[in-house]
Enzyme design. Structure first.
Site, short mmCIF file in Angstrom:
data_model
loop_
_atom_site.label_atom_id
_atom_site.label_comp_id
_atom_site.label_asym_id
_atom_site.label_seq_id
_atom_site.Cartn_x
_atom_site.Cartn_y
_atom_site.Cartn_z
N LYS A 277 20.76 9.32 -40.92
CA LYS A 277 21.89 8.73 -40.20
C LYS A 277 22.42 9.77 -39.24
CE LYS A 277 24.00 4.70 -40.29
NZ LYS A 277 23.40 3.40 -40.65
P1 NAD Z 1 30.13 -2.76 -34.63
O1 NAD Z 1 30.78 -1.55 -34.09
O2 NAD Z 1 29.30 -3.60 -33.73
O3 NAD Z 1 31.20 -3.72 -35.34
C1 NAD Z 1 32.15 -3.28 -36.27
C2 NAD Z 1 33.23 -4.34 -36.33
O4 NAD Z 1 34.14 -4.04 -37.38
C3 NAD Z 1 34.06 -4.43 -35.06
O5 NAD Z 1 34.26 -5.81 -34.76
C4 NAD Z 1 35.38 -3.78 -35.46
O6 NAD Z 1 36.47 -4.24 -34.68
C5 NAD Z 1 35.47 -4.23 -36.89
N1 NAD Z 1 36.41 -3.51 -37.72
C6 NAD Z 1 36.61 -2.16 -37.86
N2 NAD Z 1 37.59 -1.92 -38.72
C7 NAD Z 1 38.04 -3.13 -39.16
C8 NAD Z 1 39.04 -3.55 -40.07
N3 NAD Z 1 39.80 -2.67 -40.72
N4 NAD Z 1 39.22 -4.89 -40.29
C9 NAD Z 1 38.45 -5.78 -39.65
N5 NAD Z 1 37.49 -5.45 -38.77
C10 NAD Z 1 37.28 -4.14 -38.53
O7 NAD Z 1 29.26 -2.26 -35.88
P2 NAD Z 1 28.05 -3.03 -36.60
O8 NAD Z 1 26.79 -2.50 -36.04
O9 NAD Z 1 28.31 -4.48 -36.61
O10 NAD Z 1 28.17 -2.40 -38.07
C11 NAD Z 1 29.08 -2.93 -39.04
C12 NAD Z 1 28.64 -2.47 -40.41
O11 NAD Z 1 27.30 -2.89 -40.67
C13 NAD Z 1 28.62 -0.94 -40.61
O12 NAD Z 1 28.91 -0.66 -41.96
C14 NAD Z 1 27.16 -0.58 -40.34
O13 NAD Z 1 26.77 0.64 -40.93
C15 NAD Z 1 26.49 -1.77 -40.99
N6 NAD Z 1 25.11 -2.03 -40.55
C16 NAD Z 1 24.83 -2.21 -39.23
C17 NAD Z 1 23.53 -2.47 -38.84
C18 NAD Z 1 23.16 -2.76 -37.41
O14 NAD Z 1 21.99 -3.14 -37.17
N7 NAD Z 1 24.04 -2.64 -36.45
C19 NAD Z 1 22.50 -2.53 -39.81
C20 NAD Z 1 22.83 -2.36 -41.15
C21 NAD Z 1 24.14 -2.11 -41.51
#
Ligand code: NAD
Length: 425
Positions: A118
């Site tokens: 990561k």
């Molecule tokens: P992103 O930045 O696209 O989205 C994150 C979202 O969470 C945003 O809409 C943000 O406003 C919201 N957020 C943050 N704090 C918040 C709160 N307190 N209450 C409500 N909403 C809140 O990120 P992402 O890529 O969608 O990743 C989200 C999660 O999924 C992370 O834990 C990441 O590690 C995990 N993840 C992502 C991927 C990927 O392919 N992008 C793959 C596996 C896991």
């Protein structure tokens, strides 16, 4: 010149340390179940390589800021390291280490030949112009250049990064190599060797896992989604497409609720235009954290770690919790919701669709070939459904939760790889 220091919380333990504690707790539970010896446990609990870098960024107004960046390769016993890069002001070395460890077990669990990694930069990308984001990305990549490469460590998008970020990474690495190296990074735009189906892959996997765990018709099943970013917005969409009634979603700006169900396509268009779901006119506003406590069938936390803790877990009413995010439940919260009868589909299973299609993108890049979206979808579905069935069967046979079973399988495969390879010298 100013130094941007990540914001400090008054708590004694940072969210990153809390995430690492959770990851270590889960590892030790699995190691106990597998009867691993102390030496091997220590190897598995310790990142293989860990790099902290200072990243100077020239702002457009002439100021020079310095931010901290990290890249952690937790384990490479089963193949090259793989894992996303996060741009978030709260990120630190502990959080990145926890996320790298979860990547190791996730790749082993779904049976793809990668170790876990990561990366992160402690910055809020919303405070940077596009030019500054590009400068930051390129300089960060330059600093971690000795670690990454298509056969060594392959980054991907995570919180605060997207396909444009991946394009800059691919370009920076390629300029240094002297030729184009699409396989150094996944989640790229299609024009640079991205894969069909990658953008929605994590969310598609969340949908597959949810439907498998439901074990009944999704028609009318009520769903709340925390986080309306890359994972959450499309997870809401795919669950709605499958017949679920998505009643609430949130992002960092606010939460919206409609008891009859939200029109997710319309809401996504609104959020794309306004940068938040807050203010969406066809729903009621909801206090942000109330979303986690709604009386719904399914809760999908898809924002950040530590959303559900021992403080709010007793009030969580969803019967099924599907972890779109990594580490959204602390171990204490996990125990509480399990004791209250909820089923949790753990992160390393529920959100594995992203790394599965990243793997498929990398395979296509390494072969200079491309698959149709149908071929990608079939492979994704196969790997997700097989992993889900294995986890459910082990959990049933040994009286484990789905999280414990998923860790026993993931940790067990990595331990086996270590034992087969032996120790050099
Ligand atoms: P992103 O930045 O696209 O989205 C994150 C979202 O969470 C945003 O809409 C943000 O406003 C919201 N957020 C943050 N704090 C918040 C709160 N307190 N209450 C409500 N909403 C809140 O990120 P992402 O890529 O969608 O990743 C989200 C999660 O999924 C992370 O834990 C990441 O590690 C995990 N993840 C992502 C991927 C990927 O392919 N992008 C793959 C596996 C896991």
């Amino acid at each position: 010149m100013s130094i941007m220091v990540p914001s400090k919380t008054p708590a004694l333990i940072t969210p990153g340390q809390q995430a690492l504690d959770s990851a270590l707790h889960q590892l030790h539970q699995a190691a106990e179940h597998l009867g691993l010896d102390g030496g091997l446990r220590t190897v598995l609990a310790t990142p293989r390589r860990s790099l902290t870098v200072s990243v100077p960024v020239r702002r457009e107004d002439g100021r020079l800021d310095v931010v901290q960046g990290f890249r952690v390769q937790h384990n490479v016993s089963r193949g090259p390291a793989k894992g996303g890069i996060r741009f978030h002001p709260g990120t630190d070395i502990h959080e990145v280490t926890a996320l790298a460890m979860w990547m190791t077990w996730k790749c082993a669990l779904v049976g793809i030949p990668y170790g876990g990694a990561k990366g992160g930069v402690a910055v809020d990308p919303a405070t940077l112009t596009v030019v500054e984001q590009e400068r930051l990305t390129r300089r960060y990549v330059n600093e971690i250049l000795p670690l990454i490469g298509p056969e060594k460590d392959i980054p991907a998008p995570d919180v605060g990064t997207d396909e444009q970020t991946m394009a800059w990474i691919m370009d920076t690495y390629s300029v240094s190599a002297g030729y184009s190296v699409p396989g150094v990074v996944t989640g790229k735009p299609m024009t640079l060797g991205g894969s069909l189906g990658r953008a929605g892959a994590t969310s598609r996997g969340v949908q597959i896992a949810t439907l498998a765990a439901l074990g009944r018709s999704p028609e009318g099943v009520s769903v709340a989604v925390q986080g309306f970013g890359k994972v959450g917005a499309l997870a809401a969409q795919y669950l709605a497409d499958a017949g679920c009634k998505v009643v609430a979603v949130s992002d960092v700006g606010g939460a919206v609720y409609a008891s009859g169900g939200l029109d997710v396509s319309r809401l996504r268009a609104f959020a794309a235009e306004h940068g938040t779901v807050r203010g969406y006119p066809h729903a009621d506003e909801l206090p942000l954290d109330d979303l986690l406590e709604l009386d719904v069938d399914v809760l999908v936390p898809a924002a950040l770690e530590g959303a559900i803790t021992e403080a709010n877990a007793p009030r969580v009413r969803a019967r099924l919790i599907v972890e779109g995010a990594n580490g959204p439940l602390t171990p204490e919260a996990d125990e509480i919701v399990n004791a209250n009868g909820a089923t949790v589909v753990p992160d390393i299973l529920a959100n594995a669709g992203g790394v599965i299609v990243s793997y498929l993108e990398w395979v296509q890049n390494m072969q200079a070939y491309s698959w149709s979206s149908g071929e990608v979808e079939v492979k994704l579905r196969d790997l997700m459904e097989n992993a889900f069935a294995e986890v459910r069967s082990l959990a049933g046979a040994r009286g484990l939760t789905l999280r414990q079973a998923a860790h026993v399988i993931g940790v067990g495969r990595v331990a086996e790889a270590h034992q087969m390879r032996g120790l050099y010298p």
